[in-house]
Write an enzyme that holds these catalytic residues in place. Structure first.
Site, PDB file in Angstrom:
ATOM      1  N   ASN A  81       0.815  -1.203   0.000  1.00 20.52           N
ATOM      2  CA  ASN A  81       0.000   0.000   0.000  1.00 20.52           C
ATOM      3  C   ASN A  81       0.859   1.267   0.000  1.00 20.52           C
ATOM      4  O   ASN A  81       2.075   1.203  -0.024  1.00 20.52           O
ATOM      5  CB  ASN A  81      -0.960  -0.018   1.201  1.00 20.52           C
ATOM      6  N   HIS A 111      23.613   0.448  10.552  1.00 20.32           N
ATOM      7  CA  HIS A 111      24.868   1.167  10.742  1.00 20.32           C
ATOM      8  C   HIS A 111      25.624   0.572  11.922  1.00 20.32           C
ATOM      9  O   HIS A 111      25.021  -0.024  12.828  1.00 20.32           O
ATOM     10  CB  HIS A 111      24.601   2.653  11.000  1.00 20.32           C
ATOM     11  N   GLY A 138      -0.416  -1.361   8.805  1.00 22.52           N
ATOM     12  CA  GLY A 138       0.121  -0.038   8.515  1.00 22.52           C
ATOM     13  C   GLY A 138       1.102   0.452   9.563  1.00 22.52           C
ATOM     14  O   GLY A 138       0.918   0.247  10.755  1.00 22.52           O
ATOM     15  N   THR A 161      11.793  -6.983  15.523  1.00 20.37           N
ATOM     16  CA  THR A 161      13.238  -7.033  15.764  1.00 20.37           C
ATOM     17  C   THR A 161      13.818  -8.441  15.630  1.00 20.37           C
ATOM     18  O   THR A 161      15.029  -8.604  15.626  1.00 20.37           O
ATOM     19  CB  THR A 161      13.565  -6.504  17.170  1.00 20.37           C
ATOM     20  N   ARG A 176       5.868  -8.573  19.913  1.00 22.95           N
ATOM     21  CA  ARG A 176       5.795  -9.797  20.718  1.00 22.95           C
ATOM     22  C   ARG A 176       4.574 -10.583  20.266  1.00 22.95           C
ATOM     23  O   ARG A 176       3.594 -10.015  19.789  1.00 22.95           O
ATOM     24  CB  ARG A 176       5.745  -9.477  22.200  1.00 22.95           C
TER      25      ARG A 176
END
Length: 181
Positions: A81, A111, A138, A161, A176
């Site tokens: 989207n 980085h 979204g 993550t 989670r």
């Protein structure tokens, strides 16, 4: 090895290398053209030119932003989207029948954490894989190296993550797994 070859091999590389800057500038020209397209067939032709692989019935809505474009593959019937940002320094593989909500960000580049290395432009890129039939809500953010398993759901605004197992539903920052109802 060139800096590009190091980047693709997930080795530390200089993200400010002139060879990479040229490739990013070319990608930016392409996504700007795509984002300004006003005819029905024109955006699809430009999209096919911009991304590495665009399967049948797959589409990305403008506006769309990427680092290189060439490292993105989008499977059959998948849809991204409005407002997506895909920093494809490493491959971003999106399976079939995936739905990605507006303003989703997918990052493959990280980085260096050491300030001196970071200032010198040291970066590492890790692939992101989204398996078939995933829904990403979204505003979600996917970080370098994650895999989202088949049929998983990533809630709106989640920051992923680590890997998400097949069929799991994740929410939050960091994301989670929701407890079963």
């Amino acid at each position: 090895m060139t800096e590009y070859e190091k980047m693709i091999a997930s080795q530390p590389y200089d993200c400010m290398a002139p060879e990479l800057d040229l490739l990013r500038r070319e990608a930016a020209r392409r996504y700007r053209r795509f984002n300004r397209a006003d005819e029905e067939d024109e955006p699809l032709a430009q999209l096919k030119e911009m991304v590495g692989e665009l399967a049948e019935n797959a589409f990305i809505c403008p506006p769309f932003y990427c680092s290189y474009g060439r490292h993105i593959s989008l499977g059959v019937g998948s849809f991204i989207n409005l407002g997506a940002t895909l920093l494809d320094n490493a491959p971003i593989r999106i399976g079939a029948e995936v739905m990605i909500g507006p303003n989703v960000q997918i990052y493959t580049a990280a980085h260096a954490l050491d300030a001196d290395e970071r200032i010198q432009g040291v970066e590492t890129a890790l692939p992101v894989t989204i398996e078939d039939r995933v829904w990403i809500g979204g505003g979600a953010i996917l970080l370098p190296g994650v895999t989202i398993g088949r049929d998983a759901v990533v809630g709106a605004g989640a920051v992923v993550t680590r890997d998400v197992p097949a069929g799991a539903r994740v929410v939050g920052n960091p994301a989670r797994i929701l407890a079963p109802a």
